[in-house]
Design an enzyme around this catalytic site. Sequence first.
Site, PDB file in Angstrom:
ATOM      1  N   TYR A 183       0.800  -1.235   0.000  1.00 54.05           N
ATOM      2  CA  TYR A 183       0.000   0.000   0.000  1.00 54.05           C
ATOM      3  C   TYR A 183       0.832   1.284   0.000  1.00 54.05           C
ATOM      4  O   TYR A 183       0.295   2.374   0.018  1.00 54.05           O
ATOM      5  CB  TYR A 183      -0.938   0.019   1.215  1.00 54.05           C
ATOM      6  CG  TYR A 183      -1.817  -1.201   1.306  1.00 54.05           C
ATOM      7  CD1 TYR A 183      -2.863  -1.387   0.400  1.00 54.05           C
ATOM      8  CD2 TYR A 183      -1.578  -2.171   2.269  1.00 54.05           C
ATOM      9  CE1 TYR A 183      -3.657  -2.517   0.469  1.00 54.05           C
ATOM     10  CE2 TYR A 183      -2.373  -3.310   2.346  1.00 54.05           C
ATOM     11  CZ  TYR A 183      -3.414  -3.481   1.442  1.00 54.05           C
ATOM     12  OH  TYR A 183      -4.192  -4.593   1.512  1.00 54.05           O
ATOM     13  N   SER A 203       4.063  -0.841  17.707  1.00 53.37           N
ATOM     14  CA  SER A 203       2.772  -1.544  17.726  1.00 53.37           C
ATOM     15  C   SER A 203       2.415  -1.972  19.143  1.00 53.37           C
ATOM     16  O   SER A 203       3.244  -2.526  19.858  1.00 53.37           O
ATOM     17  CB  SER A 203       2.819  -2.782  16.839  1.00 53.37           C
ATOM     18  OG  SER A 203       1.649  -3.558  17.047  1.00 53.37           O
ATOM     19  N   ASP A 237      -6.995  -8.021  18.479  1.00 49.86           N
ATOM     20  CA  ASP A 237      -7.957  -7.682  17.431  1.00 49.86           C
ATOM     21  C   ASP A 237      -9.097  -8.687  17.528  1.00 49.86           C
ATOM     22  O   ASP A 237      -8.867  -9.891  17.637  1.00 49.86           O
ATOM     23  CB  ASP A 237      -7.305  -7.752  16.045  1.00 49.86           C
ATOM     24  CG  ASP A 237      -6.211  -6.715  15.874  1.00 49.86           C
ATOM     25  OD1 ASP A 237      -6.319  -5.650  16.519  1.00 49.86           O
ATOM     26  OD2 ASP A 237      -5.269  -6.965  15.099  1.00 49.86           O
ATOM     27  N   GLU A 293     -10.387   1.909  14.383  1.00 50.36           N
ATOM     28  CA  GLU A 293     -10.261   0.446  14.407  1.00 50.36           C
ATOM     29  C   GLU A 293     -11.159  -0.128  15.495  1.00 50.36           C
ATOM     30  O   GLU A 293     -10.717  -0.351  16.616  1.00 50.36           O
ATOM     31  CB  GLU A 293      -8.801   0.025  14.678  1.00 50.36           C
ATOM     32  CG  GLU A 293      -7.815   0.368  13.572  1.00 50.36           C
ATOM     33  CD  GLU A 293      -6.456  -0.322  13.747  1.00 50.36           C
ATOM     34  OE1 GLU A 293      -6.294  -1.089  14.718  1.00 50.36           O
ATOM     35  OE2 GLU A 293      -5.570  -0.086  12.906  1.00 50.36           O
ATOM     36  N   HIS A 324      -9.783  -3.280  17.509  1.00 49.78           N
ATOM     37  CA  HIS A 324      -8.525  -3.337  18.276  1.00 49.78           C
ATOM     38  C   HIS A 324      -8.770  -2.874  19.712  1.00 49.78           C
ATOM     39  O   HIS A 324      -9.008  -1.701  19.963  1.00 49.78           O
ATOM     40  CB  HIS A 324      -7.475  -2.454  17.585  1.00 49.78           C
ATOM     41  CG  HIS A 324      -6.153  -2.387  18.293  1.00 49.78           C
ATOM     42  ND1 HIS A 324      -4.997  -2.970  17.801  1.00 49.78           N
ATOM     43  CD2 HIS A 324      -5.787  -1.785  19.449  1.00 49.78           C
ATOM     44  CE1 HIS A 324      -3.990  -2.728  18.622  1.00 49.78           C
ATOM     45  NE2 HIS A 324      -4.440  -2.005  19.637  1.00 49.78           N
TER      46      HIS A 324
HETATM   47 ZN   LIG Z   1      -4.649  -4.424  16.302  1.00 49.51          ZN
END
Ligand SMILES: [Zn+2]
Length: 313
Positions: A112, A125, A134, A177, A180
Amino acid sequence: MKKQLSVILGALLSFSVQVSAYQCPVNNVYHVLVNHENSIEPDFVAGEVVMPDVLFATKGDIQKNYMEKTAAKALEDMFNDALEEGVHLIAISGYRDYERQEVLYEQAVASYGIEQKGSAKAGQSEHQTGLAMDIGYLSQSFGDTREGIWLAERCHEYGFTIRYQQGKEHITRYIYEPWHVRYVGVELATRLFEEDKVLEELEYCCPPLQNQAMRVYCDGKYQYKPQVLIFNDVEYLSVREISGLLGIDLSYKNGQIIAQYNNKTIMFNTKESDFFNNTLINIDGYTYVPVNEFLSNFQVNSQFINNALHIFV
Ligand SMILES: [Zn+2]
């Protein structure tokens, strides 16, 4: 020309002068702030990781089915209670070590481009901490499903927060998100939920982990907030922070720290303090140096005045 650079240190000069309605969660590992501004060390994990007894999208003893053990227990409770209410949660991806994150990031960039916002750089992260999971499926439409709505409304009761909220993209620098969740403990999760805040917005504006955050979201913008220690009336900063601030080149070799600036090199051993008149401080693998003394070696004059470090370059 003489230029003056002021670094406002505010109420962070010493722990004893911190004034806050909410106690700084210093050294609470579950409050660690990991984002594009604050990286964690490659070997940082919040605690031992275990496999929670929940429904996984991909079954088996694989890394992404692991989670830090306190967070894993909370996840089990949440999944069980949800199921009793007829809400079917599925765990997709939890713990991810530094190397795995590196691979995922490279794949995302290859697919991407560098501007992609779906995958974090290694060290940036939350999945590396073992505190993130997730859930459901990785699409924003998950937020409109029964499961997504239940998660948003109830996860704080188990110590989780929806980390990347809709409308907060300019703060988190992540897209929304709804899948998450991040474990922060019930107290902080409830507070974030009730005040409609993300971790970056906590008004105490202090690093969540001692020695850890260098840039925090405060008063509507990212600010540099170094953690200053006072020892024997001398101000200390981690050598990494003060070097980052001034652009001092740091490297490590054979147990020595090598700092280069203004065509001058100084080397010192973190175990011994012969190089400095004041003793060095080591906390959690970070070396703190007496700021004024460290800088004077590079012919940089500095002084703490009214809680601000003034650097004359
Ligand atoms: Zn995540």
